[in-house]
Write an enzyme that holds these catalytic residues in place. Structure first.
Site, PDB file in Angstrom:
ATOM      1  N   ASP A  12     -25.947  11.262  38.655  1.00  0.00           N
ATOM      2  CA  ASP A  12     -26.884  10.244  39.152  1.00  0.00           C
ATOM      3  C   ASP A  12     -28.278  10.586  38.625  1.00  0.00           C
ATOM      4  OD1 ASP A  12     -28.754   8.850  40.660  1.00  0.00           O
ATOM      5  OD2 ASP A  12     -27.561   8.924  42.500  1.00  0.00           O
TER       6      ASP A  12
ATOM      7  N   TYR B 278     -34.876  -5.456  42.187  1.00  0.00           N
ATOM      8  CA  TYR B 278     -34.568  -5.247  40.759  1.00  0.00           C
ATOM      9  C   TYR B 278     -35.821  -5.488  39.917  1.00  0.00           C
ATOM     10  CZ  TYR B 278     -32.025  -6.072  36.311  1.00  0.00           C
ATOM     11  OH  TYR B 278     -31.551  -6.046  35.016  1.00  0.00           O
TER      12      TYR B 278
HETATM   13  P1  NAD Z   1     -23.769  -2.393  34.244  1.00  0.00           P
HETATM   14  O1  NAD Z   1     -23.799  -2.415  35.722  1.00  0.00           O
HETATM   15  O2  NAD Z   1     -22.479  -2.711  33.566  1.00  0.00           O
HETATM   16  O3  NAD Z   1     -24.250  -0.972  33.698  1.00  0.00           O
HETATM   17  C1  NAD Z   1     -25.175  -0.179  34.358  1.00  0.00           C
HETATM   18  C2  NAD Z   1     -24.626   1.225  34.444  1.00  0.00           C
HETATM   19  O4  NAD Z   1     -25.587   2.079  35.092  1.00  0.00           O
HETATM   20  C3  NAD Z   1     -23.337   1.327  35.271  1.00  0.00           C
HETATM   21  O5  NAD Z   1     -22.336   1.979  34.537  1.00  0.00           O
HETATM   22  C4  NAD Z   1     -23.754   2.115  36.503  1.00  0.00           C
HETATM   23  O6  NAD Z   1     -22.706   2.873  37.058  1.00  0.00           O
HETATM   24  C5  NAD Z   1     -24.885   2.963  35.950  1.00  0.00           C
HETATM   25  N1  NAD Z   1     -25.808   3.456  36.981  1.00  0.00           N
HETATM   26  C6  NAD Z   1     -26.406   2.756  37.973  1.00  0.00           C
HETATM   27  N2  NAD Z   1     -27.193   3.564  38.714  1.00  0.00           N
HETATM   28  C7  NAD Z   1     -27.091   4.809  38.153  1.00  0.00           C
HETATM   29  C8  NAD Z   1     -27.660   6.070  38.470  1.00  0.00           C
HETATM   30  N3  NAD Z   1     -28.504   6.225  39.503  1.00  0.00           N
HETATM   31  N4  NAD Z   1     -27.345   7.142  37.692  1.00  0.00           N
HETATM   32  C9  NAD Z   1     -26.498   7.000  36.639  1.00  0.00           C
HETATM   33  N5  NAD Z   1     -25.929   5.827  36.300  1.00  0.00           N
HETATM   34  C10 NAD Z   1     -26.221   4.751  37.056  1.00  0.00           C
HETATM   35  O7  NAD Z   1     -24.926  -3.359  33.735  1.00  0.00           O
HETATM   36  P2  NAD Z   1     -25.327  -3.833  32.262  1.00  0.00           P
HETATM   37  O8  NAD Z   1     -25.266  -5.296  32.243  1.00  0.00           O
HETATM   38  O9  NAD Z   1     -24.572  -3.054  31.249  1.00  0.00           O
HETATM   39  O10 NAD Z   1     -26.858  -3.418  32.219  1.00  0.00           O
HETATM   40  C11 NAD Z   1     -27.306  -2.259  31.548  1.00  0.00           C
HETATM   41  C12 NAD Z   1     -28.829  -2.211  31.554  1.00  0.00           C
HETATM   42  O11 NAD Z   1     -29.355  -3.337  30.864  1.00  0.00           O
HETATM   43  C13 NAD Z   1     -29.433  -2.241  32.957  1.00  0.00           C
HETATM   44  O12 NAD Z   1     -30.548  -1.365  32.998  1.00  0.00           O
HETATM   45  C14 NAD Z   1     -29.894  -3.664  33.115  1.00  0.00           C
HETATM   46  O13 NAD Z   1     -30.978  -3.768  33.998  1.00  0.00           O
HETATM   47  C15 NAD Z   1     -30.267  -4.022  31.691  1.00  0.00           C
HETATM   48  N6  NAD Z   1     -30.172  -5.469  31.473  1.00  0.00           N
HETATM   49  C16 NAD Z   1     -28.959  -6.084  31.355  1.00  0.00           C
HETATM   50  C17 NAD Z   1     -28.911  -7.460  31.173  1.00  0.00           C
HETATM   51  C18 NAD Z   1     -27.610  -8.187  31.014  1.00  0.00           C
HETATM   52  O14 NAD Z   1     -27.621  -9.409  30.875  1.00  0.00           O
HETATM   53  N7  NAD Z   1     -26.466  -7.544  30.983  1.00  0.00           N
HETATM   54  C19 NAD Z   1     -30.089  -8.200  31.120  1.00  0.00           C
HETATM   55  C20 NAD Z   1     -31.298  -7.538  31.281  1.00  0.00           C
HETATM   56  C21 NAD Z   1     -31.339  -6.173  31.440  1.00  0.00           C
END
Ligand code: NAD
Ligand code: UDP
Length: 313
Positions: free
Chosen positions: A56, A145
């Site tokens: 984490d 968020y």
């Molecule tokens: P996702 O939920 O699939 O991936 C996020 C990952 O972070 C997960 O595997 C989760 O277990 C891990 N995580 C969360 N808290 C954690 C912690 N405290 N320590 C370690 N790991 C932790 O989401 P995603 O869509 O792959 O998003 C990835 C990143 O991209 C995020 O930061 C998100 O804000 C950003 N983002 C995504 C989108 C989108 O459309 N998918 C858009 C804007 C920004």
């Protein structure tokens, strides 16, 4: 390079790991599996140039050996995930970004923050360009968020100014593709899995709100180009091909053989009415633009969910 990807077992993170390995880098994926799963990176297990660290990132991070670059993607990212984990979302955006910046500093590594179009909130400027400061409700449910990411951007820029760290900020817009969770509540997996299982597609509100969907390999390419550039950002990474959610529901129904139709549900609080990235800065500074259109990207995504649902049945 030797690169750490936080959130590496998530949707975008797992595709980023794959791309970086393909480019010849060594990759360490770090994740606490809050919203991700090791299934997303199972195919990478056993490679000499890949390792997984279950941790984490809101706690002190120790990584043995050299690190050249840190991608900080760890964070719940779908509205239902960050409403389910509001405190963890605030913690990972604030404490988690602080810890990962601290790690980059001791390792003298470059750093990219995965920020979001949500920093623009319910935008009053359309399309959104990087010089727009946004319209965010700090005390609304989405605030956990949006404000976490706004804080994350601020501390990233503070590390750049105060410590001279080589930081960059990418503002990612709605990204979709294989490895999203069918139940993460985001509109792409929601509509596809509803259509594939003959459930009605749940359009929130009238469906007149707009989004612009970017295929995951394009988003990842933007992040890699940002790493390779000397541009600190913030820079929008997204596909400007905008459509209403109602049109998107119809798009899905036309491409899946289904008995589903459309039903309307209440619009969530503070749901942005429009969203479309201005990507001229990414074009100018990174030579980047998305190349996978909705037709092709959705075909791959639908195929992924079709296989996934088959396994579950
Ligand atoms: P996702 O939920 O699939 O991936 C996020 C990952 O972070 C997960 O595997 C989760 O277990 C891990 N995580 C969360 N808290 C954690 C912690 N405290 N320590 C370690 N790991 C932790 O989401 P995603 O869509 O792959 O998003 C990835 C990143 O991209 C995020 O930061 C998100 O804000 C950003 N983002 C995504 C989108 C989108 O459309 N998918 C858009 C804007 C920004
Ligand atoms: N949405 C919808 N039905 C769903 C899920 C989402 O109509 O089952 C709408 C949601 O209200 C928003 C848009 O689709 O207007 C995109 O939602 P998503 O959760 O994918 O991401 P957001 O862009 O809101 O972060």
């Amino acid at each position: 390079m030797r690169i750490l990807v936080t959130g590496g077992a998530g949707f975008i993170g797992s595709h980023l790991c794959e791309r970086l390995l393909g480019d010849g880098h060594e990759v360490l994926a770090m994740d606490n599996l809050l919203t991700g799963t090791t299934d997303n990176i199972a195919h990478l297990a056993g490679r000499k140039d890949f390792s997984f660290i279950h941790h984490d990132v809101t706690n002190y991070i120790f990584v043995q050996g050299r690190l050249d670059f840190v991608f900080h993607l760890a964070s719940p990212a779908s509205p239902i995930d960050y409403l389910t984990y509001p405190i963890q979302t605030l913690k990972v955006g604030s404490l988690g970004t602080h810890k990962t910046l601290g790690l980059a500093l001791v390792k003298e590594a470059g750093f990219i923050l995965a920020s979001t179009s949500e920093v623009y909130g319910d935008p009053l400027v359309h399309p959104q360009s990087e010089d727009y400061w946004g319209n965010v409700n700090p005390v609304g449910p989405r605030g956990v968020y949006d404000e976490a990411k706004r804080f994350a951007e601020a501390i990233t820029f503070a590390y750049r100014r105060f410590h001279g760290l080589n930081t960059k900020v990418a503002r990612i817009f709605n990204t979709y593709g294989p490895r999203m969770r069918a139940d993460d509540g985001r509109v792409v997996p929601a509509f596809i899995s509803q259509a594939l299982s003959n459930r009605n597609l749940t359009v929130f509100g009238s469906g007149s709100q707009t989004r612009s969907f970017c295929y995951v390999t394009d988003t990842v390419d933007g992040l890699v180009r940002l790493m390779e550039s000397d541009f600190p950002g913030p820079v929008n990474i997204g596909n400007p091909d905008e459509m209403t959610i109602l049109d998107f529901a119809e798009f899905v129904l036309e491409r899946i053989d289904t008995r589903s139709s459309i039903v309307h549900r209440e619009l969530p609080e503070d749901d942005p009415k429009v969203r479309k990235p201005d990507i001229s800065l990414a074009g100018e500074k990174l030579g980047w633009e998305p190349i996978v259109g909705l037709e092709k990207g959705m075909a791959k995504t639908i195929e992924y969910f079709r296989e996934k649902l088959k396994v579950l049945q």
